[in-house]
Design a protein around this motif. Sequence first.
Motif, PDB file in Angstrom:
ATOM      1  N   PHE A   1      26.188  43.021  42.281  1.00  0.00           N
ATOM      2  CA  PHE A   1      27.298  42.562  43.114  1.00  0.00           C
ATOM      3  C   PHE A   1      28.237  43.736  43.396  1.00  0.00           C
ATOM      4  O   PHE A   1      28.407  44.616  42.558  1.00  0.00           O
ATOM      5  CB  PHE A   1      28.064  41.436  42.414  1.00  0.00           C
ATOM      6  CG  PHE A   1      27.244  40.189  42.209  1.00  0.00           C
ATOM      7  CD1 PHE A   1      27.266  39.163  43.138  1.00  0.00           C
ATOM      8  CD2 PHE A   1      26.434  40.040  41.086  1.00  0.00           C
ATOM      9  CE1 PHE A   1      26.508  38.018  42.966  1.00  0.00           C
ATOM     10  CE2 PHE A   1      25.665  38.907  40.900  1.00  0.00           C
ATOM     11  CZ  PHE A   1      25.700  37.883  41.839  1.00  0.00           C
ATOM     12  N   ILE A   2      28.858  43.706  44.571  1.00  0.00           N
ATOM     13  CA  ILE A   2      29.770  44.770  44.983  1.00  0.00           C
ATOM     14  C   ILE A   2      31.069  44.124  45.449  1.00  0.00           C
ATOM     15  O   ILE A   2      31.059  43.277  46.349  1.00  0.00           O
ATOM     16  CB  ILE A   2      29.158  45.618  46.116  1.00  0.00           C
ATOM     17  CG1 ILE A   2      27.811  46.209  45.670  1.00  0.00           C
ATOM     18  CG2 ILE A   2      30.117  46.735  46.529  1.00  0.00           C
ATOM     19  CD1 ILE A   2      26.978  46.785  46.808  1.00  0.00           C
ATOM     20  N   VAL A   3      32.179  44.525  44.827  1.00  0.00           N
ATOM     21  CA  VAL A   3      33.489  43.939  45.110  1.00  0.00           C
ATOM     22  C   VAL A   3      34.415  45.041  45.609  1.00  0.00           C
ATOM     23  O   VAL A   3      34.635  46.035  44.911  1.00  0.00           O
ATOM     24  CB  VAL A   3      34.083  43.274  43.857  1.00  0.00           C
ATOM     25  CG1 VAL A   3      35.483  42.736  44.127  1.00  0.00           C
ATOM     26  CG2 VAL A   3      33.166  42.162  43.354  1.00  0.00           C
ATOM     27  N   GLU A   4      34.959  44.856  46.795  1.00  0.00           N
ATOM     28  CA  GLU A   4      35.794  45.886  47.411  1.00  0.00           C
ATOM     29  C   GLU A   4      37.201  45.359  47.704  1.00  0.00           C
ATOM     30  O   GLU A   4      37.362  44.332  48.374  1.00  0.00           O
ATOM     31  CB  GLU A   4      35.137  46.373  48.708  1.00  0.00           C
ATOM     32  CG  GLU A   4      35.940  47.404  49.483  1.00  0.00           C
ATOM     33  CD  GLU A   4      35.315  47.698  50.832  1.00  0.00           C
ATOM     34  OE1 GLU A   4      36.070  47.848  51.820  1.00  0.00           O
ATOM     35  OE2 GLU A   4      34.074  47.774  50.911  1.00  0.00           O
ATOM     36  N   ASN A   5      38.204  46.051  47.197  1.00  0.00           N
ATOM     37  CA  ASN A   5      39.608  45.768  47.519  1.00  0.00           C
ATOM     38  C   ASN A   5      39.956  44.280  47.396  1.00  0.00           C
ATOM     39  O   ASN A   5      40.579  43.698  48.293  1.00  0.00           O
ATOM     40  CB  ASN A   5      39.947  46.251  48.935  1.00  0.00           C
ATOM     41  CG  ASN A   5      39.924  47.759  49.050  1.00  0.00           C
ATOM     42  OD1 ASN A   5      40.022  48.473  48.052  1.00  0.00           O
ATOM     43  ND2 ASN A   5      39.786  48.257  50.268  1.00  0.00           N
ATOM     44  N   SER A   6      39.572  43.682  46.281  1.00  0.00           N
ATOM     45  CA  SER A   6      39.841  42.263  46.097  1.00  0.00           C
ATOM     46  C   SER A   6      40.945  42.047  45.071  1.00  0.00           C
ATOM     47  O   SER A   6      41.382  42.971  44.390  1.00  0.00           O
ATOM     48  CB  SER A   6      38.571  41.517  45.673  1.00  0.00           C
ATOM     49  OG  SER A   6      38.726  40.125  45.872  1.00  0.00           O
ATOM     50  N   PHE A   7      41.392  40.803  44.967  1.00  0.00           N
ATOM     51  CA  PHE A   7      42.558  40.456  44.166  1.00  0.00           C
ATOM     52  C   PHE A   7      42.153  39.672  42.919  1.00  0.00           C
ATOM     53  O   PHE A   7      41.051  39.135  42.831  1.00  0.00           O
ATOM     54  CB  PHE A   7      43.537  39.626  45.002  1.00  0.00           C
ATOM     55  CG  PHE A   7      42.863  38.523  45.782  1.00  0.00           C
ATOM     56  CD1 PHE A   7      42.512  37.330  45.181  1.00  0.00           C
ATOM     57  CD2 PHE A   7      42.562  38.703  47.125  1.00  0.00           C
ATOM     58  CE1 PHE A   7      41.881  36.321  45.897  1.00  0.00           C
ATOM     59  CE2 PHE A   7      41.929  37.701  47.859  1.00  0.00           C
ATOM     60  CZ  PHE A   7      41.594  36.510  47.232  1.00  0.00           C
ATOM     61  N   THR A   8      43.068  39.593  41.967  1.00  0.00           N
ATOM     62  CA  THR A   8      42.799  38.872  40.731  1.00  0.00           C
ATOM     63  C   THR A   8      42.945  37.368  40.893  1.00  0.00           C
ATOM     64  O   THR A   8      42.210  36.593  40.275  1.00  0.00           O
ATOM     65  CB  THR A   8      43.742  39.346  39.617  1.00  0.00           C
ATOM     66  OG1 THR A   8      45.098  39.257  40.094  1.00  0.00           O
ATOM     67  CG2 THR A   8      43.449  40.787  39.231  1.00  0.00           C
ATOM     68  N   SER A   9      43.898  36.933  41.716  1.00  0.00           N
ATOM     69  CA  SER A   9      44.103  35.508  41.998  1.00  0.00           C
ATOM     70  C   SER A   9      45.104  35.385  43.141  1.00  0.00           C
ATOM     71  O   SER A   9      45.858  36.327  43.425  1.00  0.00           O
ATOM     72  CB  SER A   9      44.630  34.762  40.770  1.00  0.00           C
ATOM     73  OG  SER A   9      45.959  35.155  40.474  1.00  0.00           O
TER      74      SER A   9
ATOM     75  N   PRO B   1      45.823  48.318  44.079  1.00  0.00           N
ATOM     76  CA  PRO B   1      44.634  48.797  43.369  1.00  0.00           C
ATOM     77  C   PRO B   1      44.559  48.323  41.922  1.00  0.00           C
ATOM     78  O   PRO B   1      43.469  48.228  41.360  1.00  0.00           O
ATOM     79  CB  PRO B   1      44.776  50.325  43.457  1.00  0.00           C
ATOM     80  CG  PRO B   1      45.553  50.550  44.716  1.00  0.00           C
ATOM     81  CD  PRO B   1      46.531  49.409  44.782  1.00  0.00           C
ATOM     82  N   SER B   2      45.713  48.017  41.333  1.00  0.00           N
ATOM     83  CA  SER B   2      45.719  47.522  39.957  1.00  0.00           C
ATOM     84  C   SER B   2      44.915  46.233  39.819  1.00  0.00           C
ATOM     85  O   SER B   2      44.371  45.935  38.743  1.00  0.00           O
ATOM     86  CB  SER B   2      47.153  47.289  39.476  1.00  0.00           C
ATOM     87  OG  SER B   2      47.816  46.329  40.296  1.00  0.00           O
ATOM     88  N   HIS B   3      44.822  45.454  40.891  1.00  0.00           N
ATOM     89  CA  HIS B   3      44.034  44.217  40.839  1.00  0.00           C
ATOM     90  C   HIS B   3      42.553  44.534  40.654  1.00  0.00           C
ATOM     91  O   HIS B   3      41.863  43.877  39.867  1.00  0.00           O
ATOM     92  CB  HIS B   3      44.239  43.404  42.119  1.00  0.00           C
ATOM     93  CG  HIS B   3      45.530  42.660  42.159  1.00  0.00           C
ATOM     94  ND1 HIS B   3      45.628  41.340  42.552  1.00  0.00           N
ATOM     95  CD2 HIS B   3      46.794  43.024  41.848  1.00  0.00           C
ATOM     96  CE1 HIS B   3      46.888  40.936  42.490  1.00  0.00           C
ATOM     97  NE2 HIS B   3      47.613  41.959  42.072  1.00  0.00           N
ATOM     98  N   VAL B   4      42.052  45.523  41.392  1.00  0.00           N
ATOM     99  CA  VAL B   4      40.647  45.882  41.275  1.00  0.00           C
ATOM    100  C   VAL B   4      40.370  46.472  39.896  1.00  0.00           C
ATOM    101  O   VAL B   4      39.337  46.189  39.273  1.00  0.00           O
ATOM    102  CB  VAL B   4      40.230  46.868  42.383  1.00  0.00           C
ATOM    103  CG1 VAL B   4      38.717  47.048  42.388  1.00  0.00           C
ATOM    104  CG2 VAL B   4      40.697  46.381  43.742  1.00  0.00           C
TER     105      VAL B   4
END
Length: 329
Positions: free
Chosen positions: A194-202, A270-273
């Motif tokens: 899986f690849i996750v780009e620039n996403s958030f924690t919630s 960026p802290s979320h990623v």
Amino acid sequence: MFDVLVTVLTYVAAVLVTLVLIVMAVAYRFRHFQDMLLYHPQEPAGSRTAVDSPRDHGVSRYEVLDIRTPDGLTLRGFLVQPPTGASRCVITYFHGNAGNVGHRIPIARLLAERVGATVVMMDYRGYGQSDSGSAAAAPSEAGLKVDANAVMEYVLGRDDLRRLPQFVMGTSLGGAVTIYLASQQRYDRVVAGFIVENSFTSISDMADVVFAPVIARRIPGWRGKLLTFTLSKIIKPVVLYIGWWSIDAVRHVTAPTLFISAAKDELVPPSHVHALHDAAVKSSLRRFVTLPDSTHNDAPAAKGYAEHISGFVHDVLQRRGHHLGSSTA
């Protein structure tokens, strides 16, 4: 005196509980307004009617796809193949908020040409030319999860696609969709990575990101801090119905996962990623990549972007014992 105090406190508690229940009931009744605030399929203007085709972006080998969901909606999008027809893997791509798949065709072309992937990308319900216009077709967390499962079942049920190694990738909101899929046990053995780009924690955490600076500017000092605390710790947990709790879901991900973060992301900190990466403790291969000069939407233009993804695909397939040469889709 003690009895009077108990009576007063009981009355106050009853009033507070009643108010909380009323607020919760009102918030639930109008929860669709939260979806309207979060999802922006109409932006930029014309996104619900005008969808570029791959041919508009110089792609000659593609298919137009229609995928039916279990609740009777039709999702529309594209399958983009490498120009030579040789596919190394399948990347099922989930796009971010706003816009449609037509805006992401350059990303599909990049992944097809530079990674050697067959790329499947579909619009969510209410986006692009996918079904819309009814309550069921309005974008929502539950609806997007149904859409994601429908897309995966289509890919895994199609003979020419399922025999290739499977990867799932998502950007921003699509990253939350990707983490949701990655946390489902049924995909553990069939999806290679899986690849996750620039996403958030919630969404809850993103609400703080959005509103806290506004309050600090408008109401400086202790009053602003008190209001921020009240909204974040007391009101938000009661009224916020949208979750996308990726920070919890990612703890269940066991498959290899690549996290990509734009260091100058102006929308998702960026802290979320970093937090998502750090929480993915069960992942058999965690990798974190920082794009030092990129913002939220221009990561695919960054130097080394495709190479990071290609390298991750190579390493995952090598670990799984796949033949690293090409196979034809």
